[in-house]
Design a protein around this motif. Sequence first.
Motif, PDB file in Angstrom:
ATOM      1  N   ALA A  97       1.240  10.836 -13.926  1.00 50.86           N
ATOM      2  CA  ALA A  97       1.479   9.487 -14.449  1.00 50.86           C
ATOM      3  C   ALA A  97       2.723   8.890 -13.815  1.00 50.86           C
ATOM      4  N   LYS A  98       2.689   7.588 -13.587  1.00 50.16           N
ATOM      5  CA  LYS A  98       3.841   6.879 -13.041  1.00 50.16           C
ATOM      6  C   LYS A  98       4.930   6.778 -14.120  1.00 50.16           C
ATOM      7  N   ALA A  99       6.161   6.591 -13.670  1.00 52.24           N
ATOM      8  CA  ALA A  99       7.312   6.572 -14.573  1.00 52.24           C
ATOM      9  C   ALA A  99       7.158   5.559 -15.704  1.00 52.24           C
ATOM     10  N   ASP A 100       6.617   4.378 -15.428  1.00 53.79           N
ATOM     11  CA  ASP A 100       6.476   3.381 -16.486  1.00 53.79           C
ATOM     12  C   ASP A 100       5.443   3.805 -17.526  1.00 53.79           C
ATOM     13  N   VAL A 101       4.398   4.513 -17.103  1.00 50.66           N
ATOM     14  CA  VAL A 101       3.390   5.013 -18.040  1.00 50.66           C
ATOM     15  C   VAL A 101       3.992   6.112 -18.911  1.00 50.66           C
ATOM     16  N   VAL A 102       4.798   6.979 -18.300  1.00 54.18           N
ATOM     17  CA  VAL A 102       5.455   8.052 -19.056  1.00 54.18           C
ATOM     18  C   VAL A 102       6.337   7.446 -20.139  1.00 54.18           C
ATOM     19  N   ARG A 103       7.153   6.476 -19.770  1.00 49.37           N
ATOM     20  CA  ARG A 103       8.066   5.861 -20.745  1.00 49.37           C
ATOM     21  C   ARG A 103       7.287   5.094 -21.823  1.00 49.37           C
ATOM     22  N   GLU A 104       6.256   4.360 -21.416  1.00 46.33           N
ATOM     23  CA  GLU A 104       5.451   3.598 -22.381  1.00 46.33           C
ATOM     24  C   GLU A 104       4.744   4.531 -23.361  1.00 46.33           C
ATOM     25  N   THR A 105       4.225   5.649 -22.863  1.00 47.34           N
ATOM     26  CA  THR A 105       3.462   6.583 -23.695  1.00 47.34           C
ATOM     27  C   THR A 105       4.365   7.394 -24.620  1.00 47.34           C
ATOM     28  N   THR A 106       5.464   7.911 -24.056  1.00 51.20           N
ATOM     29  CA  THR A 106       6.300   8.837 -24.813  1.00 51.20           C
ATOM     30  C   THR A 106       7.529   8.190 -25.446  1.00 51.20           C
ATOM     31  N   GLY A 107       8.042   7.146 -24.804  1.00 56.88           N
ATOM     32  CA  GLY A 107       9.300   6.552 -25.246  1.00 56.88           C
ATOM     33  C   GLY A 107      10.498   7.181 -24.563  1.00 56.88           C
ATOM     34  N   TYR A 108      10.247   8.069 -23.616  1.00 56.39           N
ATOM     35  CA  TYR A 108      11.315   8.796 -22.925  1.00 56.39           C
ATOM     36  C   TYR A 108      11.114   8.727 -21.412  1.00 56.39           C
ATOM     37  N   ALA A 109      12.217   8.906 -20.682  1.00 60.69           N
ATOM     38  CA  ALA A 109      12.163   8.905 -19.221  1.00 60.69           C
ATOM     39  C   ALA A 109      11.761  10.276 -18.692  1.00 60.69           C
ATOM     40  N   ILE A 110      11.152  10.286 -17.520  1.00 53.39           N
ATOM     41  CA  ILE A 110      10.822  11.542 -16.846  1.00 53.39           C
ATOM     42  C   ILE A 110      12.092  12.379 -16.745  1.00 53.39           C
ATOM     43  N   GLY A 111      11.968  13.663 -17.017  1.00 55.05           N
ATOM     44  CA  GLY A 111      13.118  14.560 -16.986  1.00 55.05           C
ATOM     45  C   GLY A 111      13.708  14.788 -18.366  1.00 55.05           C
ATOM     46  N   GLY A 112      13.308  13.959 -19.329  1.00 54.93           N
ATOM     47  CA  GLY A 112      13.821  14.100 -20.687  1.00 54.93           C
ATOM     48  C   GLY A 112      12.720  14.086 -21.736  1.00 54.93           C
ATOM     49  N   VAL A 113      11.454  14.140 -21.298  1.00 57.63           N
ATOM     50  CA  VAL A 113      10.325  14.045 -22.227  1.00 57.63           C
ATOM     51  C   VAL A 113      10.232  15.302 -23.084  1.00 57.63           C
ATOM     52  N   PRO A 114      10.338  15.161 -24.403  1.00 56.00           N
ATOM     53  CA  PRO A 114      10.176  16.314 -25.287  1.00 56.00           C
ATOM     54  C   PRO A 114       8.686  16.631 -25.478  1.00 56.00           C
ATOM     55  N   PRO A 115       8.366  17.786 -26.031  1.00 54.79           N
ATOM     56  CA  PRO A 115       6.965  18.174 -26.193  1.00 54.79           C
ATOM     57  C   PRO A 115       6.244  17.477 -27.348  1.00 54.79           C
ATOM     58  N   PHE A 116       6.971  16.762 -28.179  1.00 54.85           N
ATOM     59  CA  PHE A 116       6.382  16.019 -29.305  1.00 54.85           C
ATOM     60  C   PHE A 116       7.375  14.948 -29.729  1.00 54.85           C
ATOM     61  N   GLY A 117       6.982  14.127 -30.722  1.00 55.83           N
ATOM     62  CA  GLY A 117       7.861  13.035 -31.155  1.00 55.83           C
ATOM     63  C   GLY A 117       7.739  11.828 -30.251  1.00 55.83           C
TER      64      GLY A 117
END
Length: 167
Positions: A97-117
């Motif tokens: 996934a692209k960085a903007d999709v990661v942030r939109e989906t998780t609320g976090y930036a790549i490199g800091g995405v937690p496994p839940f929440g």
Amino acid sequence: MTTTDDASGTPAAHPRFAEALRELGLGDLAGRARRFPEATRTAAEAAAAIGCELSQICKSLIFAADGVPVLVLMDGASRVDLDRVREELGAEKVTRAKADVVRETTGYAIGGVPPFGHRSRTRVLADRSLLTHEVVWAAAGTPYAVFPMEPKELVATAGATLRERSE
């Protein structure tokens, strides 16, 4: 490494992730998070900072399966086999996934995405090899912070489906 950001006593975990932990009844984990002065965006950087085995790092990686975000939890010493993920999901195409999709989906930036929440609920696959450890370390919402958790509890909290290593 510290459990707070600075002398102000601010917790190491990202505030949104700390709140998610509290909502899940896991607020004590926020207090066990560790913050590092340098970013630990890669599993190798995190393992070196913590002083643990690379395989004790739980990577939280977002992929797009036919355009739909999916979270893969993988031990830090392994690589995700996209063909296995594609087969598991019955998808035509799986890509990182692209960085903007990661942030939109998780609320976090790549490199800091937690496994839940996360901001959005996604399908979650977890590598069974995570269960070989008593404790694994995962991102706590920023590239500077990690938290320890028993792997079975982490997988259950993430709502993950366990799969064999896909190397």
